[in-house]
Design an enzyme around this catalytic site. Structure first.
Site, PDB file in Angstrom:
ATOM      1  N   HIS A 106      -6.984  -3.777   4.850  1.00  0.00           N
ATOM      2  CA  HIS A 106      -6.410  -4.872   5.658  1.00  0.00           C
ATOM      3  C   HIS A 106      -4.884  -4.916   5.550  1.00  0.00           C
ATOM      4  O   HIS A 106      -4.273  -5.971   5.727  1.00  0.00           O
ATOM      5  CB  HIS A 106      -6.980  -6.238   5.259  1.00  0.00           C
ATOM      6  CG  HIS A 106      -8.469  -6.258   5.122  1.00  0.00           C
ATOM      7  ND1 HIS A 106      -9.316  -6.561   6.156  1.00  0.00           N
ATOM      8  CD2 HIS A 106      -9.270  -5.953   4.065  1.00  0.00           C
ATOM      9  CE1 HIS A 106     -10.574  -6.475   5.742  1.00  0.00           C
ATOM     10  NE2 HIS A 106     -10.580  -6.090   4.473  1.00  0.00           N
TER      11      HIS A 106
ATOM     12  N   GLU B  93       7.394   7.479  16.031  1.00  0.00           N
ATOM     13  CA  GLU B  93       7.153   6.530  17.134  1.00  0.00           C
ATOM     14  C   GLU B  93       6.777   7.271  18.413  1.00  0.00           C
ATOM     15  O   GLU B  93       5.866   6.890  19.147  1.00  0.00           O
ATOM     16  CB  GLU B  93       8.401   5.687  17.403  1.00  0.00           C
ATOM     17  CG  GLU B  93       8.661   4.629  16.350  1.00  0.00           C
ATOM     18  CD  GLU B  93       9.970   3.909  16.626  1.00  0.00           C
ATOM     19  OE1 GLU B  93       9.934   2.817  17.184  1.00  0.00           O
ATOM     20  OE2 GLU B  93      11.046   4.460  16.304  1.00  0.00           O
TER      21      GLU B  93
END
Ligand code: ARG
Length: 461
Positions: free
Chosen positions: A160, A294
């Protein structure tokens, strides 16, 4: 690009093709990149035709010589591509006829552009699989090297995106490596089906000439021959399969990229990607942006788009060849280019990455990463796991209140929560103790990381 040459396929038509339609239906702008494969296929076809007696040896030699000259012209940039000749196949054939005359007109005997193009695309893809595999292997090697260098480096492992348990950075690198192993396996598997020869299917039904398909396949290095002529000219599932391998690989690279982007932020500051793989900002002087990861994350969407493109292209096509299939090339080529570029830059980037071990360690210490180790410790001392879970929960709450990691508490402080805690607890509360204890196949212990690297290297060599 000229539109001057005489068309090869227009005798049936009484009116010339509309100028715009000619351009609209042409593919030479993008399929010319298959010229080497087209010529190789034609040379094999002519060779086979002469062996079975359809061409004389002399005709074959003239054709081969002409084709070789054309290949040189194209390599040298001396070839005039023509929209009027529609595609790479007819451009080369037209040039052959203008070079060697009547004999050139015999090359297309027992063949159609339908089996020709299917063959060219498969040959082209096969040729590109080799550099893709080698860039993928280079990236795998780079990961193994980082893993080896950082086998003892400790970072927080996350679930998480919250600190979960300490892991070694080497172990984390090997997780990526494993994904790439499966990608490489998928590529190998897909290559088998790519490397199957459609030539000989002709337009759709086969040919009346006594062709020897095994010979052509052998000359072209195909392992297998398409067993049904209708299927051979029409299906592009091999391209879809390749694109699906590529989509999964890009999905992996995109996940890696996401981590690199997070890790190179000032808030995490776990890695330095190297200036060669980052750019500055035109307005904010302090910025060092992780452009490469990216962009790879972004390029993943192109490859997914190409996947959807190819699947949709095929879904409504009746047998056999339809002009729709001309649309297979751009998405396939785009996927090949994107994949090759992404793997190349990734391998370079991972070879240059540097790791900020102190920052990772400090961040692992901040997140109560050894809480599970304390619970396991209590279980070994006889506490049922659920009770141990509660004891540790209370210890962490105490630590949060007093701003202390578990390993920084005194024995007395820890004993408030369980009388079973003894001095040996500190062996498991340290980060090093925690990772070293997970010492089984697939575990994060440095010893296991080294063993996994050894296994990986021996299975690759
Ligand atoms: N340029 C065409 C393609 O890419 C070649 C095959 C054309 N065949 C035909 N019957 N029109 O698919």
């Amino acid at each position: 690009m000229s539109t001057a040459n005489k068309k090869l396929s227009s005798a049936r038509l009484t009116q010339p093709t509309d100028k715009f339609v000619e351009e609209f239906t042409a593919s030479v702008m993008f399929d010319q990149r298959m010229f080497r494969q087209d010529i190789r296929g034609s040379i094999a076809h002519a060779t086979m035709l002469s062996e079975v007696g359809v061409l004389t040896g002399e005709e074959r030699d003239q054709i081969i010589k002409g084709l070789q000259q054309i290949e040189q012209e194209i390599e040298n940039g001396d070839f005039e591509w023509s929209i009027a000749q529609e595609d790479v196949h007819m451009n080369i054939e037209a040039r052959l006829i203008s070079l060697i005359g009547e004999v050139g007109k015999k090359l297309h005997t027992g063949r159609s552009r339908n089996d020709q193009v299917a063959t060219d695309v498969r040959l082209y893809l096969r040729d590109m699989i080799a550099p893709i595999r080698s860039e993928l292997n280079r990236l795998q090697d780079a990961l193994l090297e980082v893993a080896e260098r950082e086998a003892d480096t400790i970072m927080p492992g996350f679930t998480h995106l919250q600190t979960a348990q300490p892991v070694t950075f080497g172990h984390h690198m090997l997780a990526w490596y494993e994904m790439l192993v499966r990608d490489a396996e998928r590529l190998d598997d897909c290559e088998k089906r790519v490397n199957t020869m459609p030539l000989g299917a002709a337009a759709l039904a086969g040919t009346t000439f006594p062709i020897d398909r095994a010979m052509t396949a052998n000359l072209l290095g195909f392992d297998r021959i398409c067993q049904n002529s209708l299927d051979a000219v029409s299906d592009r599932d091999f391209a879809i399969e390749f694109n699906s391998f590529a989509s999964i690989l890009m999905m992996h690279l995109s996940r890696f990229s996401e981590e690199l982007i997070i890790w190179s932020s000032a808030q995490f500051d776990y890695v330095d990607l190297g200036d060669a793989f980052c750019t500055g900002s035109s307005i904010m002087p302090q910025k060092k942006n992780p452009d490469v990861p990216e962009l790879i994350r972004g390029k993943t969407s192109r490859v997914y788009g190409n996947m959807f493109n190819l699947l949709t292209l095929m879904k409504n096509q009746p047998l056999a060849y339809n002009k729709d299939n001309q649309e297979d090339k751009e998405p396939l080529f785009d996927t090949i280019d994107t994949l090759l570029g992404s793997l190349r830059v990734y391998a370079d980037m991972m070879s240059a990455i540097s790791v900020k071990a102190d920052n990772m360690r400090e961040s692992a210490l901040r997140g109560y990463a050894t809480a599970t180790d304390l619970a396991d410790y209590l279980v070994r001392k006889g506490t049922p796991f659920r009770d141990a879970h509660e004891v540790v929960g209370l210890s962490v709450a105490y630590g949060l209140k007093h701003k202390k990691d578990l390993s920084a508490m005194s024995l007395e402080e820890l004993q408030q929560f369980s009388s079973q805690i003894e001095a040996d607890v500190f062996d498991v509360l340290t980060l090093e103790g925690s990772v070293a204890a997970r010492n089984h196949l697939g575990g994060t212990a440095p010893e296991q990381v080294r063993a996994a690297i050894k296994r990986a290297r021996s299975s690759r060599s």
